[in-house]
Design a protein around this motif. Structure first.
Motif, PDB file in Angstrom:
ATOM      1  N   ARG A   1      95.995  20.909 -16.166  1.00 17.74           N
ATOM      2  CA  ARG A   1      96.912  21.525 -17.116  1.00 17.74           C
ATOM      3  C   ARG A   1      96.504  22.963 -17.409  1.00 17.74           C
ATOM      4  O   ARG A   1      97.331  23.872 -17.448  1.00 17.74           O
ATOM      5  N   ARG A   2      95.209  23.155 -17.583  1.00 18.70           N
ATOM      6  CA  ARG A   2      94.723  24.529 -17.837  1.00 18.70           C
ATOM      7  C   ARG A   2      94.980  25.440 -16.632  1.00 18.70           C
ATOM      8  O   ARG A   2      95.352  26.611 -16.783  1.00 18.70           O
ATOM      9  N   LEU A   3      94.761  24.913 -15.414  1.00 19.11           N
ATOM     10  CA  LEU A   3      95.001  25.704 -14.205  1.00 19.11           C
ATOM     11  C   LEU A   3      96.462  26.090 -14.095  1.00 19.11           C
ATOM     12  O   LEU A   3      96.803  27.231 -13.731  1.00 19.11           O
ATOM     13  N   GLU A   4      97.347  25.116 -14.454  1.00 16.62           N
ATOM     14  CA  GLU A   4      98.778  25.417 -14.404  1.00 16.62           C
ATOM     15  C   GLU A   4      99.120  26.493 -15.421  1.00 16.62           C
ATOM     16  O   GLU A   4      99.890  27.420 -15.134  1.00 16.62           O
ATOM     17  N   MET A   5      98.513  26.368 -16.629  1.00 13.16           N
ATOM     18  CA  MET A   5      98.764  27.387 -17.647  1.00 13.16           C
ATOM     19  C   MET A   5      98.247  28.760 -17.168  1.00 13.16           C
ATOM     20  O   MET A   5      98.899  29.792 -17.345  1.00 13.16           O
ATOM     21  N   PHE A   6      97.061  28.739 -16.530  1.00 15.33           N
ATOM     22  CA  PHE A   6      96.496  29.995 -16.030  1.00 15.33           C
ATOM     23  C   PHE A   6      97.389  30.598 -14.951  1.00 15.33           C
ATOM     24  O   PHE A   6      97.627  31.822 -14.925  1.00 15.33           O
ATOM     25  N   ASN A   7      97.899  29.734 -14.043  1.00 12.89           N
ATOM     26  CA  ASN A   7      98.782  30.237 -12.981  1.00 12.89           C
ATOM     27  C   ASN A   7     100.059  30.813 -13.577  1.00 12.89           C
ATOM     28  O   ASN A   7     100.563  31.853 -13.139  1.00 12.89           O
ATOM     29  N   ASN A   8     100.605  30.092 -14.583  1.00 15.53           N
ATOM     30  CA  ASN A   8     101.813  30.604 -15.231  1.00 15.53           C
ATOM     31  C   ASN A   8     101.545  31.958 -15.892  1.00 15.53           C
ATOM     32  O   ASN A   8     102.353  32.893 -15.812  1.00 15.53           O
ATOM     33  N   LYS A   9     100.381  32.009 -16.573  1.00 15.32           N
ATOM     34  CA  LYS A   9     100.015  33.277 -17.222  1.00 15.32           C
ATOM     35  C   LYS A   9      99.836  34.392 -16.189  1.00 15.32           C
ATOM     36  O   LYS A   9     100.261  35.546 -16.399  1.00 15.32           O
ATOM     37  N   GLU A  10      99.224  34.017 -15.047  1.00 19.86           N
ATOM     38  CA  GLU A  10      99.007  35.015 -13.981  1.00 19.86           C
ATOM     39  C   GLU A  10     100.337  35.503 -13.429  1.00 19.86           C
ATOM     40  O   GLU A  10     100.531  36.707 -13.195  1.00 19.86           O
ATOM     41  N   GLU A  11     101.282  34.567 -13.207  1.00 15.33           N
ATOM     42  CA  GLU A  11     102.592  34.954 -12.707  1.00 15.33           C
ATOM     43  C   GLU A  11     103.299  35.860 -13.696  1.00 15.33           C
ATOM     44  O   GLU A  11     103.928  36.856 -13.326  1.00 15.33           O
ATOM     45  N   GLU A  12     103.155  35.493 -14.972  1.00 15.48           N
ATOM     46  CA  GLU A  12     103.787  36.319 -15.997  1.00 15.48           C
ATOM     47  C   GLU A  12     103.202  37.725 -16.016  1.00 15.48           C
ATOM     48  O   GLU A  12     103.924  38.729 -16.068  1.00 15.48           O
ATOM     49  N   LEU A  13     101.834  37.782 -15.942  1.00 16.72           N
ATOM     50  CA  LEU A  13     101.174  39.106 -15.933  1.00 16.72           C
ATOM     51  C   LEU A  13     101.530  39.899 -14.677  1.00 16.72           C
ATOM     52  O   LEU A  13     101.717  41.119 -14.728  1.00 16.72           O
ATOM     53  N   ARG A  14     101.625  39.186 -13.547  1.00 18.55           N
ATOM     54  CA  ARG A  14     101.978  39.876 -12.299  1.00 18.55           C
ATOM     55  C   ARG A  14     103.386  40.448 -12.391  1.00 18.55           C
ATOM     56  O   ARG A  14     103.641  41.580 -11.954  1.00 18.55           O
ATOM     57  N   ALA A  15     104.303  39.636 -12.977  1.00 21.30           N
ATOM     58  CA  ALA A  15     105.673  40.123 -13.129  1.00 21.30           C
ATOM     59  C   ALA A  15     105.711  41.330 -14.055  1.00 21.30           C
ATOM     60  O   ALA A  15     106.402  42.328 -13.792  1.00 21.30           O
ATOM     61  N   ARG A  16     104.954  41.240 -15.150  1.00 20.73           N
ATOM     62  CA  ARG A  16     104.910  42.374 -16.072  1.00 20.73           C
ATOM     63  C   ARG A  16     104.299  43.607 -15.399  1.00 20.73           C
ATOM     64  O   ARG A  16     104.755  44.744 -15.591  1.00 20.73           O
ATOM     65  N   ASP A  17     103.243  43.355 -14.573  1.00 22.23           N
ATOM     66  CA  ASP A  17     102.607  44.484 -13.863  1.00 22.23           C
ATOM     67  C   ASP A  17     103.577  45.132 -12.883  1.00 22.23           C
ATOM     68  O   ASP A  17     103.643  46.364 -12.766  1.00 22.23           O
ATOM     69  N   LEU A  18     104.347  44.297 -12.164  1.00 20.95           N
ATOM     70  CA  LEU A  18     105.337  44.844 -11.233  1.00 20.95           C
ATOM     71  C   LEU A  18     106.385  45.660 -11.974  1.00 20.95           C
ATOM     72  O   LEU A  18     106.807  46.732 -11.512  1.00 20.95           O
ATOM     73  N   ALA A  19     106.774  45.150 -13.135  1.00 23.41           N
ATOM     74  CA  ALA A  19     107.765  45.890 -13.922  1.00 23.41           C
ATOM     75  C   ALA A  19     107.199  47.235 -14.372  1.00 23.41           C
ATOM     76  O   ALA A  19     107.870  48.276 -14.311  1.00 23.41           O
ATOM     77  N   VAL A  20     105.921  47.163 -14.815  1.00 24.00           N
ATOM     78  CA  VAL A  20     105.285  48.421 -15.247  1.00 24.00           C
ATOM     79  C   VAL A  20     105.170  49.396 -14.077  1.00 24.00           C
ATOM     80  O   VAL A  20     105.401  50.612 -14.205  1.00 24.00           O
ATOM     81  N   GLN A  21     104.790  48.867 -12.887  1.00 21.79           N
ATOM     82  CA  GLN A  21     104.671  49.733 -11.710  1.00 21.79           C
ATOM     83  C   GLN A  21     106.015  50.344 -11.331  1.00 21.79           C
ATOM     84  O   GLN A  21     106.095  51.529 -10.967  1.00 21.79           O
ATOM     85  N   GLU A  22     107.072  49.524 -11.408  1.00 26.49           N
ATOM     86  CA  GLU A  22     108.398  50.063 -11.092  1.00 26.49           C
ATOM     87  C   GLU A  22     108.778  51.163 -12.069  1.00 26.49           C
ATOM     88  O   GLU A  22     109.288  52.223 -11.675  1.00 26.49           O
TER      89      GLU A  22
END
Length: 326
Positions: free
Chosen positions: A45-66
């Motif tokens: 469950r923690r790994l899934e939460m971490f992956n979700n958080k990572e995906e969210e951060l990656r999406a936010r990072d891509l948005a910031v980069q754009e």
């Protein structure tokens, strides 16, 4: 407390049967397995939460980069626009400076043309006076000058003649300068030659003085040699006189005569030294012969006979020549 609890637990385990202990161990194993499964699920469950958080951060990072890329594009466009504006401003400044320079040049040219125009006006004014003067000259000399151009032609000829005379004068001055230069060189050369000759004269004078000193020394030496020669000649004369005296004394005896053996007989006026030397040597040879004869006579004569003779002359008179004297 833990030690006491473990001891009590150990006492209980010692009192129970093996089957009970096996069941208890299985129960403990199931509990551990359930705890491990729960922990595994928690980790998943923690790994899934971490992956979700990572995906969210990656999406936010891509948005910031754009957004950053878009912002960079805007900044680059603004900088390009600013650069173009600056270039345009610089070009406009250069164009303004060129226009100002051209304007200044044109103003200077206009000023120069105005100055030339003023000078031309003054020249025209002066030429008018000159023209009036030439017209007066032509009017006063109508036979020589029909037009003003005749006067100008004459002036041109006179100017040409003047230029030729100036050119000839310049050539003559150059030739005169060359002649002066040659003269100066010759004078300098003559001075150098005179100086060299004076030096040579001084050297020759010094050499003459040295030679004169040597000549005086040689004269002194010659005088000394001449004095020695005279002294030697006097000595030789004395020797010759002594030899002649001995020769004459040896020839006085009648019994012994070697004078007939004389080979060289000089005339009284003859002064040849070589002949005189030969004559003297011949006389010495004869004197030697006489002495040998007297020696033989003395050796062969008795002592009583020798006592009667006072000298060799008496001895030669007493003794006959038949004593086999050689």
């Amino acid at each position: 407390m833990k030690g006491i609890h473990s001891n009590l637990k150990q006492l209980k385990m010692d009192t129970v049967s093996p089957a009970t202990r096996l069941l208890d161990k299985r129960r403990l194993m199931y509990q551990v397995q359930e705890a491990f499964e729960r922990q595994k699920e928690e980790e998943a469950r923690r790994l899934e939460m971490f992956n979700n958080k990572e995906e969210e951060l990656r999406a936010r990072d891509l948005a910031v980069q754009e957004k950053f890329v878009e912002f960079s594009k805007v900044i680059n466009e603004n900088e390009a626009k600013m650069q173009r504006a600056n270039n345009r401003i610089a070009e406009e400044k250069k164009a303004i400076e060129a226009k100002e320079k051209r304007k200044k040049e044109l103003e200077e040219k206009v000023s120069e043309l105005k100055s030339k125009a003023t000078a031309l006006e003054k020249s025209v004014t002066a030429m008018k006076a000159y023209e009036e003067f030439l017209e007066n000259v032509r009017a006063k000399n109508p036979e020589e000058f029909t037009e003003i151009n005749d006067i100008l032609l004459l002036e041109g000829k006179l100017r040409l003649a003047n230029d030729q005379l100036r050119f000839q004068q310049k050539q003559l001055e150059e030739e005169n300068q060359k002649i002066r230069s040659i003269k100066d060189q010759l004078e300098k050369r003559k001075k150098d030659e005179i100086l060299q000759l004076n030096i040579e004269i001084a050297q020759k004078s010094k050499q003459c003085e040295e030679i004169e000193g040597k000549r005086l020394d040689l004269n002194k030496l010659a005088e000394q040699i001449s004095a020695k020669t005279v002294y030697k000649q006097v000595e030789i004369g004395h020797i010759f006189m002594a030899i002649d005296n001995l020769y004459m004394r040896c020839g006085d005896g009648p019994k012994i005569n070697h004078n007939s053996d004389l080979k060289y007989q000089m005339d009284p006026g003859d002064e040849d030294v070589g002949k005189k030397f030969e004559e003297v040597m011949d006389k010495l040879r004869i004197i030697k012969a006489y002495l040998n004869d007297y020696k033989t006579i003395v050796q062969k004569s008795s002592s009583s006979l020798l006592q009667k003779c006072k000298n060799t002359k008496e001895l030669s008179k007493i003794l006959p020549r038949e004593l086999n004297i050689n």
